[in-house]
Enzyme design. Structure first.
Site, PDB file in Angstrom:
ATOM      1  N   TRP A 174       0.865  -1.200   0.000  1.00 31.28           N
ATOM      2  CA  TRP A 174       0.000   0.000   0.000  1.00 31.28           C
ATOM      3  C   TRP A 174       0.888   1.232   0.000  1.00 31.28           C
ATOM      4  O   TRP A 174       1.944   1.244   0.651  1.00 31.28           O
ATOM      5  CB  TRP A 174      -0.901   0.015   1.240  1.00 31.28           C
ATOM      6  CG  TRP A 174      -2.300  -0.441   0.969  1.00 31.28           C
ATOM      7  CD1 TRP A 174      -3.396   0.350   0.806  1.00 31.28           C
ATOM      8  CD2 TRP A 174      -2.763  -1.790   0.820  1.00 31.28           C
ATOM      9  NE1 TRP A 174      -4.514  -0.420   0.563  1.00 31.28           N
ATOM     10  CE2 TRP A 174      -4.158  -1.740   0.574  1.00 31.28           C
ATOM     11  CE3 TRP A 174      -2.164  -3.030   0.879  1.00 31.28           C
ATOM     12  CZ2 TRP A 174      -4.934  -2.877   0.376  1.00 31.28           C
ATOM     13  CZ3 TRP A 174      -2.929  -4.164   0.689  1.00 31.28           C
ATOM     14  CH2 TRP A 174      -4.298  -4.083   0.432  1.00 31.28           C
ATOM     15  N   SER A 175       0.426   2.248  -0.701  1.00 31.03           N
ATOM     16  CA  SER A 175       1.255   3.426  -0.922  1.00 31.03           C
ATOM     17  C   SER A 175       1.726   4.110   0.364  1.00 31.03           C
ATOM     18  O   SER A 175       2.926   4.245   0.596  1.00 31.03           O
ATOM     19  CB  SER A 175       0.479   4.412  -1.795  1.00 31.03           C
ATOM     20  OG  SER A 175       1.105   5.649  -1.845  1.00 31.03           O
ATOM     21  N   TRP A 176       0.788   4.566   1.193  1.00 29.87           N
ATOM     22  CA  TRP A 176       1.298   5.324   2.353  1.00 29.87           C
ATOM     23  C   TRP A 176       1.819   4.400   3.441  1.00 29.87           C
ATOM     24  O   TRP A 176       2.689   4.764   4.207  1.00 29.87           O
ATOM     25  CB  TRP A 176       0.369   6.420   2.825  1.00 29.87           C
ATOM     26  CG  TRP A 176      -0.890   6.171   3.581  1.00 29.87           C
ATOM     27  CD1 TRP A 176      -1.729   5.109   3.489  1.00 29.87           C
ATOM     28  CD2 TRP A 176      -1.466   7.065   4.551  1.00 29.87           C
ATOM     29  NE1 TRP A 176      -2.802   5.280   4.323  1.00 29.87           N
ATOM     30  CE2 TRP A 176      -2.661   6.472   4.985  1.00 29.87           C
ATOM     31  CE3 TRP A 176      -1.097   8.293   5.080  1.00 29.87           C
ATOM     32  CZ2 TRP A 176      -3.495   7.083   5.936  1.00 29.87           C
ATOM     33  CZ3 TRP A 176      -1.927   8.890   6.020  1.00 29.87           C
ATOM     34  CH2 TRP A 176      -3.107   8.297   6.448  1.00 29.87           C
ATOM     35  N   TYR A 197      -7.003 -10.658  -1.534  1.00 33.13           N
ATOM     36  CA  TYR A 197      -7.543  -9.353  -1.124  1.00 33.13           C
ATOM     37  C   TYR A 197      -8.681  -8.977  -2.054  1.00 33.13           C
ATOM     38  O   TYR A 197      -8.610  -9.192  -3.265  1.00 33.13           O
ATOM     39  CB  TYR A 197      -6.454  -8.270  -1.167  1.00 33.13           C
ATOM     40  CG  TYR A 197      -6.978  -6.891  -0.803  1.00 33.13           C
ATOM     41  CD1 TYR A 197      -7.257  -6.561   0.515  1.00 33.13           C
ATOM     42  CD2 TYR A 197      -7.204  -5.936  -1.798  1.00 33.13           C
ATOM     43  CE1 TYR A 197      -7.741  -5.293   0.837  1.00 33.13           C
ATOM     44  CE2 TYR A 197      -7.691  -4.668  -1.472  1.00 33.13           C
ATOM     45  CZ  TYR A 197      -7.965  -4.360  -0.161  1.00 33.13           C
ATOM     46  OH  TYR A 197      -8.446  -3.112   0.160  1.00 33.13           O
ATOM     47  N   GLN A 222      -3.178   7.612  -2.536  1.00 33.27           N
ATOM     48  CA  GLN A 222      -3.294   7.765  -1.073  1.00 33.27           C
ATOM     49  C   GLN A 222      -2.456   8.969  -0.646  1.00 33.27           C
ATOM     50  O   GLN A 222      -1.711   9.524  -1.467  1.00 33.27           O
ATOM     51  CB  GLN A 222      -2.771   6.495  -0.376  1.00 33.27           C
ATOM     52  CG  GLN A 222      -3.832   5.452  -0.117  1.00 33.27           C
ATOM     53  CD  GLN A 222      -3.348   4.324   0.777  1.00 33.27           C
ATOM     54  OE1 GLN A 222      -2.177   3.973   0.756  1.00 33.27           O
ATOM     55  NE2 GLN A 222      -4.257   3.742   1.543  1.00 33.27           N
ATOM     56  N   ASP A 242     -10.665   5.462   5.306  1.00 34.84           N
ATOM     57  CA  ASP A 242     -11.741   4.968   4.452  1.00 34.84           C
ATOM     58  C   ASP A 242     -13.179   5.278   4.882  1.00 34.84           C
ATOM     59  O   ASP A 242     -13.952   5.799   4.106  1.00 34.84           O
ATOM     60  CB  ASP A 242     -11.610   3.453   4.300  1.00 34.84           C
ATOM     61  CG  ASP A 242     -10.176   3.024   3.996  1.00 34.84           C
ATOM     62  OD1 ASP A 242      -9.283   3.883   3.952  1.00 34.84           O
ATOM     63  OD2 ASP A 242      -9.965   1.824   3.805  1.00 34.84           O
ATOM     64  N   ARG A 284     -14.860  -3.607  10.957  1.00 33.46           N
ATOM     65  CA  ARG A 284     -14.694  -3.280   9.532  1.00 33.46           C
ATOM     66  C   ARG A 284     -15.907  -2.524   8.978  1.00 33.46           C
ATOM     67  O   ARG A 284     -16.988  -2.548   9.558  1.00 33.46           O
ATOM     68  CB  ARG A 284     -14.518  -4.583   8.724  1.00 33.46           C
ATOM     69  CG  ARG A 284     -13.261  -5.384   9.045  1.00 33.46           C
ATOM     70  CD  ARG A 284     -11.994  -4.781   8.486  1.00 33.46           C
ATOM     71  NE  ARG A 284     -12.052  -4.501   7.058  1.00 33.46           N
ATOM     72  CZ  ARG A 284     -11.069  -3.902   6.378  1.00 33.46           C
ATOM     73  NH1 ARG A 284      -9.972  -3.533   6.982  1.00 33.46           N
ATOM     74  NH2 ARG A 284     -11.185  -3.671   5.093  1.00 33.46           N
ATOM     75  N   GLU A 290      -3.508  -3.202  13.916  1.00 26.85           N
ATOM     76  CA  GLU A 290      -3.708  -2.191  12.868  1.00 26.85           C
ATOM     77  C   GLU A 290      -4.207  -0.900  13.540  1.00 26.85           C
ATOM     78  O   GLU A 290      -3.777   0.192  13.216  1.00 26.85           O
ATOM     79  CB  GLU A 290      -4.740  -2.735  11.881  1.00 26.85           C
ATOM     80  CG  GLU A 290      -5.011  -1.856  10.696  1.00 26.85           C
ATOM     81  CD  GLU A 290      -6.080  -2.454   9.782  1.00 26.85           C
ATOM     82  OE1 GLU A 290      -6.686  -3.494  10.163  1.00 26.85           O
ATOM     83  OE2 GLU A 290      -6.323  -1.886   8.700  1.00 26.85           O
ATOM     84  N   GLN A 326       0.517  -5.768  11.952  1.00 25.91           N
ATOM     85  CA  GLN A 326       0.381  -4.767  10.893  1.00 25.91           C
ATOM     86  C   GLN A 326       1.742  -4.087  10.713  1.00 25.91           C
ATOM     87  O   GLN A 326       2.335  -3.572  11.666  1.00 25.91           O
ATOM     88  CB  GLN A 326      -0.694  -3.749  11.315  1.00 25.91           C
ATOM     89  CG  GLN A 326      -0.966  -2.644  10.334  1.00 25.91           C
ATOM     90  CD  GLN A 326      -1.961  -3.032   9.241  1.00 25.91           C
ATOM     91  OE1 GLN A 326      -2.605  -4.082   9.336  1.00 25.91           O
ATOM     92  NE2 GLN A 326      -2.069  -2.216   8.218  1.00 25.91           N
TER      93      GLN A 326
HETATM   94  C1  9WN Z   1      -8.179   0.062   1.477  1.00 23.87           C
HETATM   95  C2  9WN Z   1      -3.513  -0.860   4.309  1.00 23.87           C
HETATM   96  C3  9WN Z   1      -4.689   0.091   4.206  1.00 23.87           C
HETATM   97  C4  9WN Z   1      -4.354   1.503   4.731  1.00 23.87           C
HETATM   98  C5  9WN Z   1      -5.597   2.372   4.867  1.00 23.87           C
HETATM   99  C6  9WN Z   1      -6.638   1.620   5.692  1.00 23.87           C
HETATM  100  C7  9WN Z   1      -6.952   0.280   5.046  1.00 23.87           C
HETATM  101  C8  9WN Z   1      -7.771  -0.577   2.809  1.00 23.87           C
HETATM  102  C9  9WN Z   1      -8.840  -1.573   3.217  1.00 23.87           C
HETATM  103  O1  9WN Z   1      -5.771  -0.494   4.941  1.00 23.87           O
HETATM  104  O2  9WN Z   1      -7.555   0.497   3.762  1.00 23.87           O
HETATM  105  O3  9WN Z   1      -7.144   0.857   0.997  1.00 23.87           O
HETATM  106  O4  9WN Z   1      -9.045  -2.565   2.499  1.00 23.87           O
HETATM  107  O5  9WN Z   1      -9.494  -1.386   4.248  1.00 23.87           O
HETATM  108  O6  9WN Z   1      -7.778   2.385   5.861  1.00 23.87           O
HETATM  109  O7  9WN Z   1      -5.263   3.599   5.464  1.00 23.87           O
HETATM  110  O8  9WN Z   1      -3.455   2.128   3.885  1.00 23.87           O
HETATM  111  O9  9WN Z   1      -3.016  -0.908   5.623  1.00 23.87           O
END
Ligand code: 9WN
Length: 464
Positions: A34-36, A81, A107, A174, A208, A409, A424
């Protein structure tokens, strides 16, 4: 809990989640890059191997689209995923580079913050690490510039100084209440079969987003896919268009850090341009201030109205600064009894939504839980603003929270229990970085000097 046991456990998480060229964001819930997340993860990795940290960012930047966008997911070949590459359907997107599978959105741009941190770590080590990091930064500065430029040119064409997002996932927060009103306007055109993987991994469904929220998330993906993820067309078809104040604050900080790196490598041209960008973004953040509540607000482009919802993002000036009076005021609120010092909190760090908010849900994702990586970001920013005592407190409280070594997480802020995924990666990375850089005078890595925006410096000059 002794620090070395915690540090070893955190490093193990990063090693176990390492697929070679990328670290999975989480072992089963998020088996991709994931980007950030990758930005924060690479900071943790730098303490283990500068070379490995740079590889993490290289993998991400290799997936940069020709427009400059850094995609929010770079897929590994690990299945499991949802929504996966088939749902995103970006193979037909003209701007996506070949040879990688990515999502079609972005992101928050935390990458230059991470890279500058890695450069500092590498330089403090000297030798091959310093040379490697400097070469990497020199090679990647144009890519960072292109990324920041895409955000400003494409996502802020009117030059308002606020970055527009087209999906709650782009914000990284999200299902934050920030997006509820904008999502209410998204008409689900087709109910699709949800092959949700997250609810198989995370057993407590309350952690979730709901199925209905997912139907909206996928509606937006279909809208963007229908125009081949073409930036100009997306604007016309997408039913979620919001100016994201928190993302803009992150951009301001990332542009500062790009300028700092560029200066140190003799690229004054890039440094000047990034400083202007940072200043513009800060003014954008300040322009969102509600005069009564003192909160920063997102702006709904489709409805043409401010979004009043309160969340941790309401205090974006505490993060990026830009006006010293407002920064202090917002920091005091975030550090006060409605937020980090709320009497019901087990650990005194900011939750994603205040427990006093009627919509507060202590376990549900971005509707209440505390996110350790976000605490890392605030602690890092607080130090830049010279707020060391508060930074030390949030660091120490987060360390106490994660001492159970689950590396959640996110955490229920009232019980302190981990929620969402365990192990995480970005949670572990934040811990590795903090433990390598204790709050003493003997810091391992020099910290950047506190920042002052141009406006603040001129105000100071005016006063003297
Ligand atoms: C969708 C990976 C990512 C984080 C996000 C977090 C969550 C993903 C999801 O997980 O988002 O991008 O499927 O819920 O909200 O900030 O980058 O850890």
């Amino acid at each position: 809990m002794d620090a070395s046991t915690l540090d070893e456990a955190a490093r193990r998480v990063l090693r176990d989640n390492d697929l070679g060229g990328m670290v999975k964001a989480a072992p089963a819930l998020y088996p991709h890059q994931w980007s950030w997340d990758a930005a924060f993860i690479s900071i943790g990795l730098a303490h283990m191997s500068v070379e490995r940290a740079l590889l993490e960012l290289r993998n991400l930047f290799d997936a940069q689209w020709s427009t400059g966008m850094i995609p929010h997911i770079v897929f590994s070949d690990v299945p499991g995923y949802f929504p996966g590459p088939d749902v995103w359907g970006t193979t037909s997107a003209r701007a996506k580079p070949g040879g990688v599978l990515t999502s079609g959105i972005c992101q928050p741009p935390a990458h230059a913050i991470a890279l500058a941190r890695i450069l500092d770590i590498a330089r403090s080590r000297g030798g091959a690490d310093a040379a490697r990091a400097e070469a990497f930064v020199t090679e990647h500065l144009p890519k960072i510039v292109a990324w920041h430029q895409w955000l400003t040119d494409i996502r802020d064409p009117s030059g308002r100084g606020l970055i527009e997002i087209h999906h709650g996932w782009e914000s990284g927060m999200d299902n934050s209440p920030r997006w509820d009103s904008a999502y209410a306007g998204v008409t689900i055109d087709e109910l699709v079969e949800l092959r949700r993987h997250d609810t198989k991994v995370v057993t407590d469904l309350a952690d979730r987003p709901s199925d209905e929220e997912y139907q909206r998330y996928l509606t937006l993906v279909r809208e963007m896919k229908s125009v081949g993820y073409d930036d100009k067309m997306i604007e016309k078809v997408v039913s979620f268009r919001v100016r994201d104040v928190f993302m803009t604050a992150v951009l301001a900080l990332a542009a500062d850090e790009t300028a700092r790196m560029a200066d140190s490598l003799g690229r004054g041209d890039i440094a000047d341009q990034q400083r202007l960008l940072a200043e513009h973004a800060r003014q954008g953040v300040l322009s969102t201030l509600d005069p009564v509540t003192r909160r920063c607000r997102d702006f709904d482009e489709i409805r043409g109205s401010w979004i009043p919802a309160e969340s941790v993002a309401s205090w974006s000036v505490a993060l990026c600064g830009g006006d010293e009076t407002v920064r202090r005021e917002q920091t005091a609120i975030l550090a006060g009894p409605r937020w980090a010092e709320h009497p019901s909190l087990r650990f005194k760090v900011p939750p994603s939504v205040s427990p006093d908010d009627p919509g507060f849900k202590p376990r549900t994702y971005w509707r209440g839980p505390t996110w350790p990586f976000l605490n890392w970001l605030f602690v890092w920013a607080l130090r830049r603003h010279g707020e060391d005592a508060l930074a030390d407190r949030w660091r120490e409280q987060t360390l106490a929270m994660v001492a159970d070594r689950n590396f959640g997480e996110y955490y229920d802020p009232q019980t302190g229990e981990p929620a969402g995924s365990h192990a995480q990666s970005w949670t572990a990375a934040a811990i590795v970085d903090w433990l390598a850089d204790p709050p003493t005078e003997h810091r391992a890595v020099p910290r950047p000097r506190p920042i002052r925006s141009q406006r603040e410096s001129s105000t100071c000059r005016d006063r003297s």
